[in-house]
Motif scaffolding. Structure first.
Motif, PDB file in Angstrom:
ATOM      1  N   HIS A  97       0.848  -1.206   0.000  1.00  0.00           N
ATOM      2  CA  HIS A  97       0.000   0.000   0.000  1.00  0.00           C
ATOM      3  C   HIS A  97       0.883   1.255   0.000  1.00  0.00           C
ATOM      4  O   HIS A  97       0.622   2.211  -0.741  1.00  0.00           O
ATOM      5  CB  HIS A  97      -0.895   0.038   1.248  1.00  0.00           C
ATOM      6  CG  HIS A  97      -2.032  -0.937   1.226  1.00  0.00           C
ATOM      7  ND1 HIS A  97      -2.063  -2.044   2.044  1.00  0.00           N
ATOM      8  CD2 HIS A  97      -3.190  -0.965   0.514  1.00  0.00           C
ATOM      9  CE1 HIS A  97      -3.191  -2.712   1.834  1.00  0.00           C
ATOM     10  NE2 HIS A  97      -3.894  -2.082   0.915  1.00  0.00           N
ATOM     11  N   LEU A 150      -5.280  -4.092  -3.494  1.00  0.00           N
ATOM     12  CA  LEU A 150      -4.239  -4.555  -2.571  1.00  0.00           C
ATOM     13  C   LEU A 150      -4.830  -4.929  -1.207  1.00  0.00           C
ATOM     14  O   LEU A 150      -4.253  -5.737  -0.479  1.00  0.00           O
ATOM     15  CB  LEU A 150      -3.146  -3.483  -2.406  1.00  0.00           C
ATOM     16  CG  LEU A 150      -2.277  -3.216  -3.639  1.00  0.00           C
ATOM     17  CD1 LEU A 150      -1.262  -2.122  -3.353  1.00  0.00           C
ATOM     18  CD2 LEU A 150      -1.561  -4.485  -4.128  1.00  0.00           C
ATOM     19  N   ASN A 170       1.584  -7.608  -8.711  1.00  0.00           N
ATOM     20  CA  ASN A 170       0.123  -7.714  -8.828  1.00  0.00           C
ATOM     21  C   ASN A 170      -0.248  -7.218 -10.219  1.00  0.00           C
ATOM     22  O   ASN A 170      -0.240  -6.006 -10.484  1.00  0.00           O
ATOM     23  CB  ASN A 170      -0.574  -6.878  -7.754  1.00  0.00           C
ATOM     24  CG  ASN A 170      -2.085  -7.088  -7.763  1.00  0.00           C
ATOM     25  OD1 ASN A 170      -2.737  -6.914  -8.778  1.00  0.00           O
ATOM     26  ND2 ASN A 170      -2.640  -7.441  -6.609  1.00  0.00           N
ATOM     27  N   ASN A 219      -7.629   5.263 -10.864  1.00  0.00           N
ATOM     28  CA  ASN A 219      -6.965   3.961 -10.965  1.00  0.00           C
ATOM     29  C   ASN A 219      -6.116   3.639  -9.736  1.00  0.00           C
ATOM     30  O   ASN A 219      -6.018   2.479  -9.336  1.00  0.00           O
ATOM     31  CB  ASN A 219      -6.138   3.893 -12.250  1.00  0.00           C
ATOM     32  CG  ASN A 219      -7.020   3.713 -13.473  1.00  0.00           C
ATOM     33  OD1 ASN A 219      -7.696   2.710 -13.626  1.00  0.00           O
ATOM     34  ND2 ASN A 219      -7.049   4.708 -14.347  1.00  0.00           N
ATOM     35  N   SER A 220      -5.512   4.661  -9.118  1.00  0.00           N
ATOM     36  CA  SER A 220      -4.733   4.387  -7.899  1.00  0.00           C
ATOM     37  C   SER A 220      -5.666   4.096  -6.721  1.00  0.00           C
ATOM     38  O   SER A 220      -5.332   3.296  -5.846  1.00  0.00           O
ATOM     39  CB  SER A 220      -3.777   5.547  -7.583  1.00  0.00           C
ATOM     40  OG  SER A 220      -4.475   6.751  -7.362  1.00  0.00           O
ATOM     41  N   ALA A 270      -6.667   0.579  -7.250  1.00  0.00           N
ATOM     42  CA  ALA A 270      -5.513  -0.277  -6.969  1.00  0.00           C
ATOM     43  C   ALA A 270      -5.318  -0.472  -5.469  1.00  0.00           C
ATOM     44  O   ALA A 270      -4.993  -1.575  -5.013  1.00  0.00           O
ATOM     45  CB  ALA A 270      -4.255   0.322  -7.597  1.00  0.00           C
ATOM     46  N   GLU A 274      -2.965  -6.981 -11.946  1.00  0.00           N
ATOM     47  CA  GLU A 274      -4.112  -6.080 -12.109  1.00  0.00           C
ATOM     48  C   GLU A 274      -3.720  -4.638 -11.771  1.00  0.00           C
ATOM     49  O   GLU A 274      -4.082  -3.691 -12.476  1.00  0.00           O
ATOM     50  CB  GLU A 274      -5.273  -6.541 -11.219  1.00  0.00           C
ATOM     51  CG  GLU A 274      -6.600  -5.931 -11.635  1.00  0.00           C
ATOM     52  CD  GLU A 274      -7.788  -6.491 -10.863  1.00  0.00           C
ATOM     53  OE1 GLU A 274      -8.879  -5.956 -11.051  1.00  0.00           O
ATOM     54  OE2 GLU A 274      -7.610  -7.447 -10.076  1.00  0.00           O
ATOM     55  N   VAL A 275      -2.942  -4.461 -10.705  1.00  0.00           N
ATOM     56  CA  VAL A 275      -2.480  -3.127 -10.306  1.00  0.00           C
ATOM     57  C   VAL A 275      -1.513  -2.567 -11.350  1.00  0.00           C
ATOM     58  O   VAL A 275      -1.577  -1.383 -11.693  1.00  0.00           O
ATOM     59  CB  VAL A 275      -1.837  -3.179  -8.897  1.00  0.00           C
ATOM     60  CG1 VAL A 275      -1.125  -1.864  -8.570  1.00  0.00           C
ATOM     61  CG2 VAL A 275      -2.901  -3.478  -7.847  1.00  0.00           C
ATOM     62  N   LEU A 310       2.539   1.769  -3.336  1.00  0.00           N
ATOM     63  CA  LEU A 310       1.569   2.274  -4.315  1.00  0.00           C
ATOM     64  C   LEU A 310       1.402   3.785  -4.175  1.00  0.00           C
ATOM     65  O   LEU A 310       1.342   4.508  -5.182  1.00  0.00           O
ATOM     66  CB  LEU A 310       0.216   1.568  -4.141  1.00  0.00           C
ATOM     67  CG  LEU A 310      -0.927   2.075  -5.034  1.00  0.00           C
ATOM     68  CD1 LEU A 310      -0.630   1.822  -6.516  1.00  0.00           C
ATOM     69  CD2 LEU A 310      -2.248   1.422  -4.636  1.00  0.00           C
TER      70      LEU A 310
END
Length: 323
Positions: free
Chosen positions: A70, A189, A132, A181-182, A185, A134-135, A73
């Motif tokens: 996290h 997570l 990940n 998108n973040s 994401a 997808e992320v 990100l």
């Protein structure tokens, strides 16, 4: 009006860690890039984007602490945002950003473009290391969207025929895609359901669009000191934003001034007066309020918490900057 930074109480400690980590992530292998990055990350900024990532992380992990992924990100989100600002400043020929000289004004265009490229590349490397897929896909799409938005804005300069829908789409690409998108994401997570992840995406999308509309209104209603750039600079450069697009429907002569690119003395001042004399700014305010409400509505899927309330407060703060 509450300053943005005082909104972030639940993640203040997280943001301090983030500020330290950002400089370390860039590394010092390339002295000039390191100096450029130190300058960028030292300039502060509101850190709204990583704060949103951290708040969503905490709002979706109520019974346990957020993970290192996290935090990473949030750092990646700020790196992508900062890289886009460096490139934007070169394109817009801006000398100042957040009250400090821009990278290209200090180091030249070549270093600025390379510094932006380097930050995008670094963020992509750290993104891949989250393991990940997808992320990775979500944040890679953001980098494409940023370029698409910049190209769209450049190709639509002084084009009085563009619609509000086209403007919203460009605002999504340039501003809202990263937030949306973040946000999604961060939920992924935390292993939230697909439905909750989509609501988090929608929160970020509407929040980002509202923030962009507010920024575009402030270009007409704020002062040069507050903006850190001349009032009306978007209009002068041919970037037609919501207040102008709404005003065009009321003030036909505005179209004449824009299409001749303010070639005659007093054209820009006259155009600014026409926007002020129209309902354009009020209609843009209404549009920003609409997207703010939609953003807040999408948070209803989250359980009550301090972080949840702070996400609502951030949306309301964006709108409050107009008053």
């Amino acid at each position: 009006m509450t300053p943005a930074t005082s909104l972030f109480a639940p993640v203040e400690a997280d943001l301090r860690i983030l500020a330290d980590n950002l400089k370390q992530l860039v590394g010092n292998r390339h002295p000039i890039l390191f100096i450029a990055a130190e300058h960028l990350f030292g300039a502060g900024g509101k850190r709204i984007r990583p704060a949103i990532v951290l708040l969503i992380s905490r709002a979706t992990m109520l019974d346990q602490d957020i993970t290192a992924r996290h935090r990473r990100l949030a750092e990646i989100t700020e790196m992508i945002h900062t890289a886009s600002l460096v490139h934007d400043d070169v394109v817009d020929e801006s000398e100042v950003r957040r009250g400090v000289p821009t990278v290209h004004s200090l180091f030249g265009n070549r270093i600025a473009i390379l510094a932006g490229d380097f930050l995008f590349a670094q963020s992509s490397w750290y993104l891949a290391n989250l393991d990940n897929l997808e992320v990775v896909k979500l944040l890679s799409e953001v980098i494409m969207d940023l370029a698409t938005g910049e190209i769209q804005q450049g190709s639509n300069r002084f084009d009085t025929s563009i619609s509000i829908e086209t403007y919203i789409q460009k605002s999504y690409y340039k501003t809202a895609s990263l937030v949306a998108n973040s946000a999604k994401a961060a939920g992924i997570l935390s292993e939230v359901s697909k439905d909750v992840a989509e609501h988090l995406y929608a929160y970020g999308r509407h929040l980002g669009i509202a923030f962009q509309i507010v920024d575009d209104i402030l270009d007409f209603t704020s002062t040069a000191e507050t903006l850190g750039k001349p009032v009306g600079s978007d209009l002068k450069s041919g970037n037609l934003t919501a207040p102008v697009l709404f005003a065009l429907a009321e003030k036909p002569y505005l179209e004449v001034l824009i299409e001749r690119k303010f070639a005659q003395t007093g054209d820009l001042e006259q155009a600014l007066d026409l926007v002020q004399a129209s309902q354009g700014i009020q209609k843009a305010r209404d549009l920003a309020a609409h997207h703010t409400k939609l953003a807040i509505d999408h948070l209803a899927v989250l359980p009550p918490s301090e972080s949840h309330q702070t996400l609502i407060n951030i949306a309301e703060y964006g709108l409050s900057r107009l008053y």
